[in-house]
Design a protein around this motif. Structure first.
Motif, PDB file in Angstrom:
ATOM      1  N   UNK A   8       0.850  -1.200   0.000  1.00  0.00           N
ATOM      2  CA  UNK A   8       0.000   0.000   0.000  1.00  0.00           C
ATOM      3  C   UNK A   8       0.883   1.246   0.000  1.00  0.00           C
ATOM      4  N   UNK A   9       0.260   2.361  -0.202  1.00  0.00           N
ATOM      5  CA  UNK A   9       0.832   3.666   0.102  1.00  0.00           C
ATOM      6  C   UNK A   9       2.234   3.878  -0.448  1.00  0.00           C
ATOM      7  N   UNK A  24       7.124   2.025   0.618  1.00  0.00           N
ATOM      8  CA  UNK A  24       5.789   1.451   0.632  1.00  0.00           C
ATOM      9  C   UNK A  24       5.546   0.761   1.966  1.00  0.00           C
ATOM     10  N   UNK A  25       4.266   0.571   2.258  1.00  0.00           N
ATOM     11  CA  UNK A  25       3.839  -0.178   3.442  1.00  0.00           C
ATOM     12  C   UNK A  25       3.221  -1.475   2.952  1.00  0.00           C
ATOM     13  N   UNK A  43       1.177   6.815   4.490  1.00  0.00           N
ATOM     14  CA  UNK A  43       2.276   7.556   5.111  1.00  0.00           C
ATOM     15  C   UNK A  43       2.828   8.607   4.164  1.00  0.00           C
ATOM     16  N   UNK A  44       3.672   9.463   4.707  1.00  0.00           N
ATOM     17  CA  UNK A  44       4.413  10.445   3.922  1.00  0.00           C
ATOM     18  C   UNK A  44       5.745  10.687   4.611  1.00  0.00           C
ATOM     19  N   UNK A  45       6.661  11.250   3.863  1.00  0.00           N
ATOM     20  CA  UNK A  45       7.978  11.590   4.391  1.00  0.00           C
ATOM     21  C   UNK A  45       8.135  13.091   4.266  1.00  0.00           C
ATOM     22  N   UNK A  46       8.573  13.722   5.350  1.00  0.00           N
ATOM     23  CA  UNK A  46       8.856  15.152   5.341  1.00  0.00           C
ATOM     24  C   UNK A  46      10.217  15.353   5.989  1.00  0.00           C
ATOM     25  N   UNK A  47      11.186  15.776   5.199  1.00  0.00           N
ATOM     26  CA  UNK A  47      12.543  15.909   5.720  1.00  0.00           C
ATOM     27  C   UNK A  47      13.077  14.544   6.128  1.00  0.00           C
ATOM     28  N   UNK A  83       3.060   8.041   9.575  1.00  0.00           N
ATOM     29  CA  UNK A  83       2.120   7.070   9.042  1.00  0.00           C
ATOM     30  C   UNK A  83       0.806   7.123   9.793  1.00  0.00           C
ATOM     31  N   UNK A  84      -0.247   6.625   9.135  1.00  0.00           N
ATOM     32  CA  UNK A  84      -1.557   6.511   9.762  1.00  0.00           C
ATOM     33  C   UNK A  84      -1.955   5.044   9.751  1.00  0.00           C
ATOM     34  N   UNK A  85      -2.882   4.682  10.633  1.00  0.00           N
ATOM     35  CA  UNK A  85      -3.331   3.289  10.652  1.00  0.00           C
ATOM     36  C   UNK A  85      -4.841   3.226  10.625  1.00  0.00           C
TER      37      UNK A  85
END
Length: 97
Positions: A37-38, A50-51, A86-90, A95-97
């Protein structure tokens, strides 16, 4: 563009925006991952993340499918989480569940 495919085998793929040059970056069957996912692309680090919702792992590879790095393994047993997006910042991954 990059995407995850739940087919058999599950995989992370890429293609041009016109849909040409479709390429499998990672065949997840060999890693016992079945529900990727994601997908997130970090162009500053040249990595695809990815997750996997089946194994509850966060994984990554470079843009060519090399240099795979498992970022987390078995999140659920410790935190009772099932990561979904999820996302990456810096230098931080959210992540969310």
């Amino acid at each position: 563009m990059f995407w995850a495919d739940w087919g058999y085998p599950s995989r992370i793929e890429r293609a041009s925006l016109a849909g040409e040059n479709r390429t499998t970056l990672v065949d997840l069957r060999s890693y016992s991952q079945y529900r990727p996912n994601a997908v997130f692309v970090d162009y500053t680090e040249d990595r695809v993340y990815w997750i996997d919702a089946y194994r509850d792992v966060i994984d990554s590879t470079d843009l060519n499918g090399q240099n795979r790095q498992l970022l987390s393994w078995g999140i659920r047993p410790w935190f009772n989480m099932n990561p979904f997006d999820f996302t990456v910042y810096g230098d931080t991954l959210y992540w969310s569940d």
